[in-house]
Design a protein around this motif. Structure first.
Motif, PDB file in Angstrom:
ATOM      1  N   GLU A 114      59.355  30.479 -26.571  1.00  0.00           N
ATOM      2  CA  GLU A 114      58.861  32.042 -26.147  1.00  0.00           C
ATOM      3  C   GLU A 114      58.319  32.525 -25.259  1.00  0.00           C
ATOM      4  O   GLU A 114      57.895  33.387 -24.455  1.00  0.00           O
ATOM      5  CB  GLU A 114      59.247  32.765 -26.805  1.00  0.00           C
ATOM      6  N   GLU A 115      56.841  30.927 -26.047  1.00  0.00           N
ATOM      7  CA  GLU A 115      55.575  31.413 -24.883  1.00  0.00           C
ATOM      8  C   GLU A 115      54.914  31.788 -23.958  1.00  0.00           C
ATOM      9  O   GLU A 115      54.620  32.089 -23.217  1.00  0.00           O
ATOM     10  CB  GLU A 115      54.871  30.732 -25.700  1.00  0.00           C
ATOM     11  N   GLN A 116      56.633  30.685 -22.860  1.00  0.00           N
ATOM     12  CA  GLN A 116      56.909  30.484 -21.622  1.00  0.00           C
ATOM     13  C   GLN A 116      57.528  31.920 -21.253  1.00  0.00           C
ATOM     14  O   GLN A 116      59.398  32.014 -21.258  1.00  0.00           O
ATOM     15  CB  GLN A 116      56.800  29.433 -21.257  1.00  0.00           C
ATOM     16  N   PRO A 117      56.970  32.822 -20.233  1.00  0.00           N
ATOM     17  CA  PRO A 117      57.778  34.218 -20.480  1.00  0.00           C
ATOM     18  C   PRO A 117      58.785  33.925 -19.008  1.00  0.00           C
ATOM     19  O   PRO A 117      58.262  32.658 -18.601  1.00  0.00           O
ATOM     20  CB  PRO A 117      56.660  34.837 -19.541  1.00  0.00           C
TER      21      PRO A 117
ATOM     22  N   LEU B  40      57.551  39.531 -23.489  1.00  0.00           N
ATOM     23  CA  LEU B  40      56.805  37.869 -24.100  1.00  0.00           C
ATOM     24  C   LEU B  40      56.054  38.727 -25.103  1.00  0.00           C
ATOM     25  O   LEU B  40      55.008  39.474 -25.295  1.00  0.00           O
ATOM     26  CB  LEU B  40      55.469  38.159 -22.892  1.00  0.00           C
TER      27      LEU B  40
ATOM     28  N   LEU C 231      55.282  36.466 -27.834  1.00  0.00           N
ATOM     29  CA  LEU C 231      54.129  35.522 -28.518  1.00  0.00           C
ATOM     30  C   LEU C 231      54.056  35.893 -30.209  1.00  0.00           C
ATOM     31  O   LEU C 231      53.075  35.155 -31.066  1.00  0.00           O
ATOM     32  CB  LEU C 231      53.082  35.815 -28.101  1.00  0.00           C
TER      33      LEU C 231
ATOM     34  N   SER D 197      57.669  40.978 -18.412  1.00  0.00           N
ATOM     35  CA  SER D 197      56.938  40.261 -18.306  1.00  0.00           C
ATOM     36  C   SER D 197      57.640  40.264 -16.373  1.00  0.00           C
ATOM     37  O   SER D 197      58.755  40.614 -16.521  1.00  0.00           O
ATOM     38  CB  SER D 197      57.120  39.105 -18.308  1.00  0.00           C
TER      39      SER D 197
ATOM     40  N   THR E  24      57.512  34.751 -14.200  1.00  0.00           N
ATOM     41  CA  THR E  24      57.970  33.049 -14.989  1.00  0.00           C
ATOM     42  C   THR E  24      56.887  32.562 -14.951  1.00  0.00           C
ATOM     43  O   THR E  24      56.600  32.124 -14.173  1.00  0.00           O
ATOM     44  CB  THR E  24      59.757  33.273 -13.653  1.00  0.00           C
ATOM     45  N   HIS E  25      57.145  31.409 -16.213  1.00  0.00           N
ATOM     46  CA  HIS E  25      56.788  30.470 -16.155  1.00  0.00           C
ATOM     47  C   HIS E  25      56.511  29.139 -15.072  1.00  0.00           C
ATOM     48  O   HIS E  25      58.279  28.859 -14.955  1.00  0.00           O
ATOM     49  CB  HIS E  25      56.653  29.938 -17.345  1.00  0.00           C
TER      50      HIS E  25
ATOM     51  N   ARG F  59      66.039  32.081 -26.055  1.00  0.00           N
ATOM     52  CA  ARG F  59      64.559  31.285 -26.257  1.00  0.00           C
ATOM     53  C   ARG F  59      63.924  31.062 -27.763  1.00  0.00           C
ATOM     54  O   ARG F  59      64.489  31.392 -29.323  1.00  0.00           O
ATOM     55  CB  ARG F  59      63.809  32.509 -25.921  1.00  0.00           C
TER      56      ARG F  59
END
Length: 479
Positions: free
Chosen positions: A83-86, A92, A94, A104, A107-108, A124
């Motif tokens: 989940e830390e990776q948006p 997001l 965290l 967010s 996207t990561h 996630r």
């Protein structure tokens, strides 16, 4: 075909190509497994069922030749994203009550590449608050538990990813690692996790500039871990320091034969529980039997040096992120304690002292790699952390040695300091409490292939997830 949720990505891709299975069928199996075990394990913070089904339907059409183009490298494979990776359009959080449901805007890069490769992002995975712990619990998401023993945690901070893989509620997963956050959950959950060398996999600002930070893949097999790693690696415009893609890694046990490997049952004075030590030695013995030259060595790096250097580093970068949140009583005790401990180390020693200690660690490893192709050592000295404990008021005892800071039981931060070394965690067995143990296979700087070749050798011998015996028994278990 039974237990579809425990098939490897490679097995599924072959079954999709021959039309023996469909992506929708497999997604249904993974979702049914999550329905059955998530109340006990609690590894998934969000289940993205509607969008996942649409992706699986599209993947099925591609395999059937009904439009959409040729199947892509991950077409139809369920993937759980840390989940830390948006993900653009989704909140997001965290793991924190201090965040809200604001979508967010970005996207990561890792998630972007999973989606572009046809991966079905169906969920996630949970993290501790701000990913600042080696366990996974938060006031927002509750306690994530280890499928092998629900009284224990899955490690952290990619604990949801590790637990989901072990529980069979995803096929692949992503993680990130600033002090062991891929390798510790992989070890404790009996799966495989890879900490790439710094900048191999793109991140997002500003932590992409933190040399301790690594995004990477997690899976149940060495080959699946390499598959995902090959797809997420390479330069990306959002991360100017990310490295150009290299030749894909293809794990090959034959290429490990004749390699010279340094085996360390511990590093320096890190205490190791007997079960962990025995399982690591057994791994070394099995690699010797496969034609790898394994020699026991001593690595003179002290626990005090590692954790003083690491805490100074965290105090300069990661800790301030937490302290800037202010004196909000919704912030967890463990996040506040981590920031305080790191800040105190920085104030006591200064950043230059930390760099000097990091240089000593790097040199000690360089001395070993002058004679060896890889290092093998335990991932965690302890046989696990309790699920309902935040380890603020006490430390842990490892092989009779009391450690004030529970994270001191981990041998992983050594290789966040020495961040250019690739590290693959593989299972080594289980401790008396039923919790798996793991070993780190460490390559020379930016030599990603060697750890995977050695890991493939170990997997060929021990089989792990290819053997139905290597499964957590969640039947009828609930909390």
């Amino acid at each position: 075909m039974t237990d579809l949720h425990y098939l490897s990505a490679h097995e599924l891709l072959e079954a999709y190509r021959t039309m023996a299975l469909s992506p929708v069928e497999v997604l249904d199996a993974v979702e049914a497994r999550a329905d059955a075990v998530e109340p006990a394990v609690n590894a998934l913070s969000d289940r993205l069922q509607e969008r996942a089904r649409a992706a699986a339907v599209e993947a099925e059409a591609r395999y059937a030749g009904r439009g959409g183009g040729e199947p892509r490298p991950l077409e139809g494979i369920p993937v759980a994203v840390k989940e830390e990776q948006p993900i653009a359009g989704l909140p997001l959080r965290l793991g924190s009550l201090l965040t809200d449901d604001t979508p967010s805007p970005v996207t990561h890069p890792v998630v972007e590449r999973v989606l572009a490769a046809g991966g079905v992002v169906h969920a996630r995975a949970t993290t501790p608050e701000y990913s600042c712990a080696a366990f996974t619990q938060s006031a927002l998401w509750g306690v994530t538990r280890n499928p092998w023993n629900l009284g224990y945690g899955p490690g952290g901070s990619s604990g949801g990813s590790g637990a989901a893989l072990a529980a069979g509620t995803t096929i692949l997963a992503t993680g990130s690692d600033i002090g062991g956050s891929i390798r510790l959950p992989a070890s404790l959950c009996g799966v495989v996790g890879f900490k790439p060398p710094y900048a191999r996999v793109p991140g997002i600002p500003p932590f992409n500039l933190d040399t301790y930070c690594h995004d990477g893949p997690m899976a149940r097999t060495v080959a699946d871990t390499a598959l995902l790693q090959n797809l997420i690696a390479g330069a990306h415009p959002v991360d100017p320091v990310s490295l150009p893609a290299t030749r894909p890694v293809v794990p090959d046990a034959a290429k490990a034969r004749g390699l010279k490997v340094a085996f360390a049952v511990t590093i320096g004075d890190f205490p190791i529980d007997p079960d962990v030590a025995a399982n690591t030695r057994a791994l070394a013995d099995s690699l010797r039997s496969a034609g790898i030259k394994v020699e026991e060595v001593a690595i003179p790096i002290t626990q005090e040096t590692v954790f003083t250097a690491a805490l100074i580093h965290y105090g300069a970068i990661f800790g301030p992120m937490i302290t800037e949140l202010g004196d909000d009583d919704r912030l967890s005790r463990y996040a506040r304690r981590f920031a305080d401990r790191a800040g105190q180390a920085l104030a006591a020693h200064g950043f230059f002292k930390g760099l000097s200690m990091e240089a000593d660690i790097q040199q000690a490893l360089a001395d070993v790699f002058a004679d060896y192709d890889a290092i093998i050592c335990p991932t965690l000295g302890s046989a696990g952390f309790l699920a309902d404990d935040d380890y603020v008021d006490h430390g842990v005892t490892v092989d009779g040695t009391y450690l004030d800071f529970y994270l001191s039981a981990a041998l992983t931060p050594v290789f966040n300091v020495a961040s250019r070394h690739p590290v693959l965690n593989i299972p080594t067995g289980r401790a008396a409490n039923g919790v798996p143990t793991g070993a780190q296979i460490v390559g020379r700087a930016y030599d990603d292939a060697t750890p995977f070749h050695i890991g493939a050798t170990a997997e060929e011998i021990h089989r792990w997830w290819a053997d139905p015996v290597w499964r957590p028994d969640l039947t009828g278990k609930a909390i």
